[in-house]
Design an enzyme around this catalytic site. Structure first.
Site, PDB file in Angstrom:
ATOM      1  N   ASP A 274      49.571  41.419  35.110  1.00  0.00           N
ATOM      2  CA  ASP A 274      50.445  41.250  36.270  1.00  0.00           C
ATOM      3  C   ASP A 274      49.742  41.624  37.573  1.00  0.00           C
ATOM      4  O   ASP A 274      49.901  40.960  38.591  1.00  0.00           O
ATOM      5  CB  ASP A 274      51.680  42.138  36.041  1.00  0.00           C
ATOM      6  N   ASP A 275      48.957  42.694  37.545  1.00  0.00           N
ATOM      7  CA  ASP A 275      48.328  43.169  38.784  1.00  0.00           C
ATOM      8  C   ASP A 275      47.255  42.205  39.270  1.00  0.00           C
ATOM      9  O   ASP A 275      47.092  41.995  40.465  1.00  0.00           O
ATOM     10  CB  ASP A 275      47.730  44.564  38.572  1.00  0.00           C
TER      11      ASP A 275
ATOM     12  N   GLU B 299      50.054  46.010  32.507  1.00  0.00           N
ATOM     13  CA  GLU B 299      50.510  46.546  33.785  1.00  0.00           C
ATOM     14  C   GLU B 299      49.793  47.847  34.129  1.00  0.00           C
ATOM     15  O   GLU B 299      49.709  48.760  33.304  1.00  0.00           O
ATOM     16  CB  GLU B 299      52.020  46.818  33.701  1.00  0.00           C
ATOM     17  N   ASP B 300      49.282  47.920  35.323  1.00  0.00           N
ATOM     18  CA  ASP B 300      48.734  49.152  35.894  1.00  0.00           C
ATOM     19  C   ASP B 300      47.654  49.798  35.023  1.00  0.00           C
ATOM     20  O   ASP B 300      47.650  51.018  34.802  1.00  0.00           O
ATOM     21  CB  ASP B 300      49.880  50.116  36.228  1.00  0.00           C
TER      22      ASP B 300
ATOM     23  N   TYR C  30      62.727  50.190  40.399  1.00  0.00           N
ATOM     24  CA  TYR C  30      61.387  49.636  40.582  1.00  0.00           C
ATOM     25  C   TYR C  30      60.781  50.331  41.800  1.00  0.00           C
ATOM     26  O   TYR C  30      61.253  51.399  42.198  1.00  0.00           O
ATOM     27  CB  TYR C  30      61.563  48.103  40.727  1.00  0.00           C
TER      28      TYR C  30
ATOM     29  N   ASN D 216      51.640  49.987  46.987  1.00  0.00           N
ATOM     30  CA  ASN D 216      52.868  50.687  46.586  1.00  0.00           C
ATOM     31  C   ASN D 216      52.547  52.106  46.161  1.00  0.00           C
ATOM     32  O   ASN D 216      51.407  52.386  45.793  1.00  0.00           O
ATOM     33  CB  ASN D 216      53.497  49.959  45.396  1.00  0.00           C
TER      34      ASN D 216
ATOM     35  N   LYS E  34      59.591  47.428  35.061  1.00  0.00           N
ATOM     36  CA  LYS E  34      59.249  45.990  35.080  1.00  0.00           C
ATOM     37  C   LYS E  34      60.187  45.230  34.133  1.00  0.00           C
ATOM     38  O   LYS E  34      60.642  44.135  34.433  1.00  0.00           O
ATOM     39  CB  LYS E  34      57.792  45.789  34.646  1.00  0.00           C
TER      40      LYS E  34
ATOM     41  N   ARG F   4      46.510  53.712  36.235  1.00  0.00           N
ATOM     42  CA  ARG F   4      46.633  53.489  37.694  1.00  0.00           C
ATOM     43  C   ARG F   4      48.064  53.033  37.949  1.00  0.00           C
ATOM     44  O   ARG F   4      48.352  51.847  37.974  1.00  0.00           O
ATOM     45  CB  ARG F   4      45.604  52.435  38.126  1.00  0.00           C
TER      46      ARG F   4
HETATM   47  N1  LIG Z   1      52.485  44.311  46.178  1.00  0.00           N
HETATM   48  C1  LIG Z   1      52.179  44.061  44.924  1.00  0.00           C
HETATM   49  O1  LIG Z   1      52.773  43.180  44.276  1.00  0.00           O
HETATM   50  C2  LIG Z   1      51.107  44.824  44.257  1.00  0.00           C
HETATM   51  C3  LIG Z   1      50.563  45.930  44.828  1.00  0.00           C
HETATM   52  N2  LIG Z   1      49.578  46.618  44.192  1.00  0.00           N
HETATM   53  C4  LIG Z   1      49.088  47.815  44.844  1.00  0.00           C
HETATM   54  O2  LIG Z   1      47.747  47.645  45.191  1.00  0.00           O
HETATM   55  C5  LIG Z   1      47.115  48.908  45.229  1.00  0.00           C
HETATM   56  C6  LIG Z   1      45.757  48.797  44.580  1.00  0.00           C
HETATM   57  O3  LIG Z   1      45.851  48.445  43.223  1.00  0.00           O
HETATM   58  P1  LIG Z   1      44.495  48.200  42.377  1.00  0.00           P
HETATM   59  O4  LIG Z   1      43.705  47.107  43.000  1.00  0.00           O
HETATM   60  O5  LIG Z   1      44.838  48.006  40.969  1.00  0.00           O
HETATM   61  O6  LIG Z   1      43.819  49.612  42.567  1.00  0.00           O
HETATM   62  P2  LIG Z   1      42.318  50.060  42.458  1.00  0.00           P
HETATM   63  O7  LIG Z   1      42.303  51.517  42.460  1.00  0.00           O
HETATM   64  O8  LIG Z   1      41.660  49.315  41.355  1.00  0.00           O
HETATM   65  O9  LIG Z   1      41.659  49.524  43.811  1.00  0.00           O
HETATM   66  C7  LIG Z   1      41.766  50.139  45.044  1.00  0.00           C
HETATM   67  C8  LIG Z   1      40.693  49.557  45.945  1.00  0.00           C
HETATM   68  O10 LIG Z   1      40.903  50.069  47.249  1.00  0.00           O
HETATM   69  C9  LIG Z   1      39.655  50.506  47.747  1.00  0.00           C
HETATM   70  N3  LIG Z   1      39.833  51.536  48.764  1.00  0.00           N
HETATM   71  C10 LIG Z   1      40.033  52.861  48.586  1.00  0.00           C
HETATM   72  N4  LIG Z   1      40.010  53.499  49.771  1.00  0.00           N
HETATM   73  C11 LIG Z   1      39.818  52.547  50.706  1.00  0.00           C
HETATM   74  C12 LIG Z   1      39.672  52.586  52.112  1.00  0.00           C
HETATM   75  N5  LIG Z   1      39.751  53.735  52.782  1.00  0.00           N
HETATM   76  N6  LIG Z   1      39.460  51.421  52.763  1.00  0.00           N
HETATM   77  C13 LIG Z   1      39.381  50.242  52.094  1.00  0.00           C
HETATM   78  N7  LIG Z   1      39.497  50.159  50.754  1.00  0.00           N
HETATM   79  C14 LIG Z   1      39.707  51.294  50.079  1.00  0.00           C
HETATM   80  C15 LIG Z   1      38.895  51.002  46.530  1.00  0.00           C
HETATM   81  O11 LIG Z   1      37.498  51.050  46.787  1.00  0.00           O
HETATM   82  C16 LIG Z   1      39.274  49.938  45.525  1.00  0.00           C
HETATM   83  O12 LIG Z   1      38.427  48.817  45.676  1.00  0.00           O
HETATM   84  C17 LIG Z   1      48.075  49.895  44.572  1.00  0.00           C
HETATM   85  O13 LIG Z   1      48.707  50.640  45.575  1.00  0.00           O
HETATM   86  C18 LIG Z   1      49.102  49.018  43.916  1.00  0.00           C
HETATM   87  O14 LIG Z   1      50.373  49.606  43.913  1.00  0.00           O
HETATM   88  C19 LIG Z   1      49.056  46.221  42.986  1.00  0.00           C
HETATM   89  C20 LIG Z   1      49.578  45.128  42.365  1.00  0.00           C
HETATM   90  C21 LIG Z   1      50.676  44.369  42.932  1.00  0.00           C
HETATM   91  C1  LIG Z   2      53.799  45.976  42.056  1.00  0.00           C
HETATM   92  C2  LIG Z   2      52.766  46.399  41.142  1.00  0.00           C
HETATM   93  O1  LIG Z   2      52.584  45.827  40.089  1.00  0.00           O
HETATM   94  C3  LIG Z   2      51.913  47.500  41.514  1.00  0.00           C
HETATM   95  O2  LIG Z   2      52.054  48.033  42.608  1.00  0.00           O
HETATM   96  O3  LIG Z   2      51.071  47.866  40.696  1.00  0.00           O
HETATM   97 MG   LIG Z   3      51.364  46.925  38.784  1.00  0.00          MG
END
Ligand SMILES: NC(=O)C1=CN([C@@H]2O[C@H](COP(=O)(O)OP(=O)(O)OC[C@H]3O[C@@H](n4cnc5c(N)ncnc54)[C@H](O)[C@@H]3O)[C@@H](O)[C@H]2O)C=CC1
Ligand SMILES: CC(=O)C(=O)O
Ligand SMILES: [Mg+2]
Length: 627
Positions: A312-313, A289-290, A147, A468, A218, A200
């Site tokens: 999930d996201d 997912e993603d 993962y 991540n 996952k 993504r």
């Molecule tokens: N820890 C966890 O369980 C999870 C973590 N994630 C992580 O969250 C991240 C984002 O995922 P999504 O929302 O789906 O991606 P996304 O691409 O839809 O959203 C990214 C957001 O960040 C913003 N962004 C980009 N550059 C920026 C900056 N310099 N300053 C502030 N904001 C900025 C963008 O404008 C956009 O609104 C990924 O890295 C993903 O791995 C996602 C789901 C679960």
């Molecule tokens: C953890 C997860 O689902 C993500 O980073 O997209």
């Molecule tokens: Mg995800």
């Protein structure tokens, strides 16, 4: 345990021997050509079809099966769509082998992560029971391999790593065929599908068909944490093309080399897939997912009241964040009911960020009386910063999902802020209790931002660097503790080591990842037999996670359980989901446990029911029977 270590050692020595034989890929290519010339004209009669061929090392050609052969042998959908020549297959293998020697690094903490993934993956291909025994017994060590973070590296290098196919591929070329293709999958029963369109993958962007790695990772956790039977899981990649220019030009890329479908054409493909899988397996649960944010919300709204599905996201991440945010309030020595007083700055307004914001606002509103004014006032606790800075009502072409969180211009200016203000400015002026990152931008919480957080009005500021994989984390725990101070609370999406604060104290690094919820949401839904996944079921999952941590742990800065407890927390989360489904009269039962029986169960009996239905990796006794 020592048995497993021996087997793993044996696998590594096998890899060494193979590497020695493969040092001359040109000679191997020559050998393959020779074989083709001699044997090419005579057909080989096989008495197998479908996966039996792919799983037979004598007959398997992997990605080199031509389209006509794929149709003839019921292989359509069981392989990524691009047909490769045998030369290309060897090139991929040789290129990958080289990469393993020089580049199998995912940061200083574990230089051999990718090599470990390969060894585990081979074990997975050979022996499922043993693979899950190894994974469950060593979940803390191997979750970061199967993962995040390593799964990200695996997806990036998937073309080279691809050996045996796992899961199903539905491509834009399969339009009109999916309803029959779905019968190419050999399992009569499928409980859990994780599907991605690869648009993504973690914070790594559009990886096209290579994103299937995330669905596989996952589902590994579904088996290891939730005890879903591995014979009843199905990873799915919907390949509608890619907008990744590098992959579009890569001759060795395994997916469709065309730009992504969009608009109605895109929706039609996903609709067809959903109809096909729910026709064959009416009780399956589909985890999205993603998917890029653009589609994540739309598809969720489109399907959530008709199908057993969740994103999930958007929804899993929201629940994990709520549990962490409530933990942050408790860690300040305050009751959870004080949550609506927290000032929260969120960096990132994509599928994850917006999911968290909506859920956090609803949770606050509920605590404030659950009426319109409560909802309004809860909305004022959030400041949202995206790639263009602070989002206010002045933002042009504002994303409709972000609109409810846009700050009023007058209010912002009273705080010394304006449309597009930088993250550091926002943190300096707002002095938030919580700084939460879901931006996918590694290092976004720079020295300047963290220095600004020192002005926080909280007795214990919380930093959630949730992006991540590891290199996309907004900051490291070392940076957070050393700049903001020893008293902070820290969580990251990918695992980091705890920090030695040098005074006999440890700065705890929590892993704030949706892995603590999605397995329980899936298992609970399955065992309740609910036809949909309601907001109440998701909320129950989040609250269960929040309450799982003991007061003493929380006061010590530990707000999420360690991964070694993931099977136990998943059992509890699943039980909470079942209980809520019963309460909402959604539970229709599972197997011999019908709806009426479910309703009679006490809390304890529900937990026992869940536990008894979790698969464990033990070898069964085998008996041969002629067809
Ligand atoms: N820890 C966890 O369980 C999870 C973590 N994630 C992580 O969250 C991240 C984002 O995922 P999504 O929302 O789906 O991606 P996304 O691409 O839809 O959203 C990214 C957001 O960040 C913003 N962004 C980009 N550059 C920026 C900056 N310099 N300053 C502030 N904001 C900025 C963008 O404008 C956009 O609104 C990924 O890295 C993903 O791995 C996602 C789901 C679960
Ligand atoms: C953890 C997860 O689902 C993500 O980073 O997209
Ligand atoms: Mg995800």
């Amino acid at each position: 345990m020592s048995n497993f270590s021996n087997q793993i050692r044996a696998s590594s020595s096998l890899i060494k021997r193979l590497k020695q034989r493969m040092t001359n890929p040109a000679a191997l290519m020559q050998a393959t050509r020779h074989f083709t010339t001699l044997e090419g004209h005579r057909p080989t009669i096989v008495h197998k079809r479908s996966l039996d061929i792919l799983h037979d090392p004598w007959f398997n050609k992997g990605t080199a099966f031509s389209m006509t052969e794929r149709d003839r042998l019921d292989l359509r959908g069981l392989l990524p769509p691009n047909v490769m020549t045998s030369e290309q297959q060897i090139q991929r293998f040789a290129a990958d082998l080289k990469r393993l020697e020089v580049q199998a690094r995912d940061g200083p903490s574990d230089p051999y992560a990718l090599a470990k993934w390969r060894i585990l993956n081979r074990l997975h291909d050979r022996n499922e029971t043993m693979y899950y025994q190894v994974l469950i017994a060593n979940i803390e060590e191997y979750a970061p391999i199967v993962y995040t973070p390593t799964v990200g590296l695996v997806c990036q290098n998937y073309s080279g790593l691809f050996r045996r196919p796992r899961g199903m591929y539905f491509s834009a070329e399969d339009r009109g065929e999916m309803m029959s293709m779905v019968y190419n999958w050999p399992a009569e029963q499928v409980d859990m599908i994780v599907v991605t369109d690869g648009s993504r993958i973690l914070g790594l962007g559009d990886l096209g068909v290579q994103g299937i790695g995330i669905a596989i990772g996952k589902l590994d956790l579904y088996v290891a944490a939730a005890g879903i039977n591995p014979q009843r899981v199905l990873p799915v990649m919907i390949d509608v093309g890619t907008n990744n220019e590098k992959l579009l030009k890569d001759p060795l890329y395994l997916g469709l080399q065309e730009h992504r479908l969009d608009g109605d054409e895109y929706i039609a493909v996903i609709d067809e897939f959903m109809e096909a899988v729910f026709t064959r397996w009416p009780h399956v649960i589909v985890q999205f997912e993603d998917f890029q944010s653009k589609w994540a919300f739309k598809l969720l709204q489109r399907y959530r009241n008709t199908y057993r599905m969740f994103n999930d996201d958007v929804q899993g991440t929201a629940g994990v964040a709520i549990a962490g945010l409530l933990g942050a309030v408790r860690a300040q020595g305050r009751p959870m009911i004080d949550f609506p007083k927290q000032k929260i700055v969120v960096a990132g307004a994509g599928s994850a960020g917006i999911g968290v914001l909506n859920a956090a606002r609803k949770t606050m509103a509920r605590m404030l009386g659950n009426n319109e004014s409560a909802f309004e006032s809860a909305g004022r606790q959030f400041w949202v910063v995206d790639a263009k800075g602070l989002i206010t009502e002045e933002r042009e072409n504002i994303d409709p999902e972000a609109l409810p969180f846009a700050r009023k211009v007058k209010e912002a200016s009273r705080q010394g802020l304006r449309e597009g203000a930088s993250l550091a400015e926002v943190v300096r002026e707002v002095k938030p209790d919580v700084l939460l990152g879901l931006s996918a931008v590694g290092g976004l919480f720079s020295k300047e931002v963290l220095e600004a957080l020192k002005g926080s009005t909280s007795t214990r500021p919380a930093i959630f660097a949730m992006s991540n994989p590891t290199k996309n984390a907004e900051c490291t725990p070392e940076e957070a503790f050393s700049i903001v101070g020893d008293n902070i609370l820290f969580a990251s999406g990918s695992p980091f080591q705890d920090v030695d604060l040098g005074n006999g104290h440890i700065g705890h690094c929590n892993q704030g990842n949706n892995m603590y919820l999605f397995p329980g949401i899936g298992l609970g839904t399955l065992l309740s037999g609910s036809r949909i996944i309601s907001d109440g079921m998701l909320q129950a999952a989040a609250e269960c996670l929040a309450e799982y941590m003991a007061e003493e742990e929380v006061l010590n800065g530990i707000i999420y359980p360690s991964t070694s407890r993931i099977r136990d927390i998943t059992k509890e989360v699943a039980a909470a989901v079942v209980k809520e489904a019963i309460k909402e009269d959604l539970a229709e039962g599972y197997r011999e446990m019908d709806a009426r029986e479910l309703q009679k169960l006490s809390q304890e009996e529900i937990v026992k029911y869940v536990k008894n239905n979790m698969w464990s990796p033990d070898y069964p006794t085998l008996v041969y029977k002629r067809d």
